[in-house]
Design a protein around this motif. Structure first.
Motif, PDB file in Angstrom:
ATOM      1  N   VAL A  70       0.568  -1.308  -0.160  1.00  0.00           N
ATOM      2  CA  VAL A  70       0.006   0.583  -0.160  1.00  0.00           C
ATOM      3  C   VAL A  70       0.905   1.658  -0.303  1.00  0.00           C
ATOM      4  O   VAL A  70       0.535   2.650  -0.597  1.00  0.00           O
ATOM      5  CB  VAL A  70      -0.872   0.218   0.846  1.00  0.00           C
ATOM      6  N   PHE A  74       0.209   2.692  -3.525  1.00  0.00           N
ATOM      7  CA  PHE A  74      -0.474   3.377  -3.962  1.00  0.00           C
ATOM      8  C   PHE A  74      -0.736   4.332  -2.739  1.00  0.00           C
ATOM      9  O   PHE A  74      -2.085   5.081  -1.885  1.00  0.00           O
ATOM     10  CB  PHE A  74      -1.394   2.390  -2.805  1.00  0.00           C
ATOM     11  N   THR A  78      -5.541   3.199   1.222  1.00  0.00           N
ATOM     12  CA  THR A  78      -6.177   2.753   1.106  1.00  0.00           C
ATOM     13  C   THR A  78      -7.898   2.420   0.379  1.00  0.00           C
ATOM     14  O   THR A  78      -7.701   1.265  -0.531  1.00  0.00           O
ATOM     15  CB  THR A  78      -7.104   1.949   2.625  1.00  0.00           C
ATOM     16  N   LYS A  80      -7.347   4.505  -3.252  1.00  0.00           N
ATOM     17  CA  LYS A  80      -6.801   3.839  -3.676  1.00  0.00           C
ATOM     18  C   LYS A  80      -6.758   2.280  -4.218  1.00  0.00           C
ATOM     19  O   LYS A  80      -6.733   2.083  -4.971  1.00  0.00           O
ATOM     20  CB  LYS A  80      -5.142   4.311  -3.957  1.00  0.00           C
ATOM     21  N   VAL A  81      -6.237   1.834  -2.975  1.00  0.00           N
ATOM     22  CA  VAL A  81      -6.150   0.252  -2.824  1.00  0.00           C
ATOM     23  C   VAL A  81      -7.689  -0.149  -3.602  1.00  0.00           C
ATOM     24  O   VAL A  81      -7.888  -1.343  -4.860  1.00  0.00           O
ATOM     25  CB  VAL A  81      -5.708  -0.756  -2.008  1.00  0.00           C
TER      26      VAL A  81
END
Length: 114
Positions: A70, A74, A78, A80-81
């Motif tokens: 992450v 990213f 979170t 974006k994940v």
């Protein structure tokens, strides 16, 4: 690590045999030494062989690897994940999986508002 978790314990040759491709013995040994220096695994001597054993529980390693993923790919987000997973993989998720994800989000919202 996955090989050691699956097997419970393994020599460098056993790890090498389970890896895809044709990694050299010295490459596998180097990776095992790195994992050991970081405290992820340990070894026991069995005659002249080293037998490697996971030192970190699988759930802790999973959390650490996910956190690293992450942060690295990213920007620590979170959101974006989840967006990446739902954007590319949403067509593959069943209604039941989407319901379970929605329930996890609802639970996180509820616990966050306390």
């Amino acid at each position: 690590m996955d090989i050691l978790y699956r097997r419970g314990r393994a020599t460098a040759v056993e790890v090498m045999d389970d890896l895809p491709g044709n990694p050299s013995y010295s490459t596998v040994r180097t990776q095992l030494r790195v994992l050991e220096s970081k405290g992820h695994i340990r070894h026991e001597e069995d005659g002249v062989r080293y037998v490697y054993i996971p030192e970190v529980p699988r759930h802790a390693a999973r959390k650490s690897a996910l956190r690293h993923l992450v942060e690295t790919f990213f920007d620590g987000s979170t959101e974006k994940v989840v967006g990446a997973l739902l954007g590319g993989e949403a067509a593959r998720l069943s209604d039941e999986e989407l319901e379970r994800i929605a329930a996890m989000v609802a639970k996180a919202k509820k616990e966050g508002s306390r």
